[in-house]
Enzyme design. Sequence first.
Site: not given
Lengths: 342, 331
Positions: B59, B127
């Site tokens: 990322e 999540h």
Amino acid sequence: MATGDRVDLLERYQHGRHRELGLTDEDVRRMYEVMLLARRLDERMWILNRTGQAPFAISGQGHEAAQVGAAWALDRERDWIYPYYRDVALVLVWGLTPRDLMLQLLGKAADPSSGGRQMPNHFSSRRLRIAPQSSVVGTQIPQAAGTALASKLEGTGAVTLVTFGEGATAQGDFHEGVNFAAIHRLPVIFFCENNGYAISVPAEKELSVPDVADRALGYGIPGVTVDGNDPFEVYRVVREAVERARAGEGPSLIEAKTYRLLAHSSDDDDSTYRPREEVEAWRQRDPLPRLAAYLKEHGLADDADLQALEEQVRQQVDDATEHAQAAPYPRAEHLLDHVTGP
Amino acid sequence: MELTYREAVRRALMEEMERDERVFIMGEDVGAYGGSYAVTKGLLARFGPERVRDTPISEAAIAGAGIGAALGGLRPVVEIMSINFILPAADQLINGAAKIHYMFNGQFHVPLVVRTVNGGRRLAATHSQNLEVLFAFIPGLKVVTPASPADAYGLLKAAIRDPDPVLFVESALLYSMKGPVPDDPDFLVPLGQSLVRREGRDLTLVAHSRGVVVALEAAERLAAQGVEAEVVDLRTLRPLDMGPVLASVRKTGRVVIVGDDWQSYGVGAEIAARLAEEAFEALRGPVLRVGGAEVPMPYAANLERLALPQVDGVIRRAARLLEGDGAWLVR
């Protein structure tokens, strides 16, 4: 600290090594001039800090040969650099001036890098393709990969040189950036100025391999260690990396072993973490007197020339200092400018 | 034309890539896989691997290389497959993208779009988060949270054409929502404009992202009881457009803020503060919020439901604002 065996430039290059590398006499004189200018500017910045005129100073003293050697291997007309805060000599080669750097040191409106918004030695110039920097160590590495990606997609042939200390190679961003660039075979050169310390933490507590260049193995790219106090050797290996990059063969990792002659910044006392004998031993390998001796030995300059150069550099540093001292601060009404927008 | 939210995002990407060859996509699984929510499906075949670039799970590199590519003259649209995974890139976005324009005195632009997704379901604490608020805190970033196909389409196109870094937060729960989308490749929804999604005179519901759907459903149920709620969709969290919110609250005097984010320090907290500063005299009761319970999201379905804003919660707060005569609203 693992420095390897070193020899003086004179012993190494009996026969005018610079000519073998394709450097002209004038190149070598110019390299020395930039190194000297960087050194004297840096010294003046510390004086301005110690006399209360600058809140902060950070040092590149000792790194000049590595920076100049690398800069000379690139094309200033098209390549990008992502410097870090020790790269005074590098950005001088790239076109920033002593006045520019002094204006930034003192936080003045005319500072071309940031208009007085960014701390000293956070160089930038869109015009000169000097990318902007964060103070967060290593974050420039994936960014440099991205700029190299842009050059590749646009087919400009430009190479990006990104610099950092060995401390940055412990950061996740180093791994992510080098890995990304290696996978995509991007025209970028990862140039580590290994001075053996991350502020106070010695290299053996930063690396579990002898050399930063060893890390290249994990990415399948060339990793080269070079004497960072020898501008010719640095020039030679960076030039090879540039050729690889321009040929589409991807990135290289180059480690220039050097030493900072002063503390990390004006906020620390390096005598608490570096033995004085070690500092003294490295002072004997200071790249400036080494190159001065080379100039004299090869008839590129004599004592009078070197003295005249000192005087010329002193005047440049004086001029830059006085110019910056007299320059106005940013105007209050510009506080909110450029947060966003065109 | 009628498109799903997912199709609207994809259409915006395709059209912008066709319009401007500097626009390219990179991220994990954006190529052959088509994106973790199938948004980029078909783009690899259409534009090839140079412009639809798969990256490692990396990322910081995705964001950092996006910044560098933007500095180098391109218009990157990078995908972080879930906002839950954006934290390794937070430094690049907060200390890098957000500050480069200002810190270097306007020399550089970072026209980077980071597409990401909030609000998973049955995927537990790492999540399911709504972390857009963290980034809305940062001057220099723009944060967009579309809640309809038309807004997903028009806001993404505007984001790609914007000179600044934009965090474009899609909602996992809205991808299949259908709605009308203008058949116009230059249809743009300007960043920083809130929108009245439903008019009403009795009460204002302010929401963003999936909260808008909850608010609209609550407004439907209130309407069946004779209460007309106005729903304001913020659409962009930064820059925040308070105009329609203030106008609505000056009309209704009552407000409930709805969002999936945690209440403390969340979007509702900011809206409440702005109302206190700018429309205090118009308020006929307290500013109320419906937000996520202050817990990491649990996995079990019953617990997850308790942790998320529900229509009933909006109705209860509406009833409280409508005082005694509103108590009948709660069945």
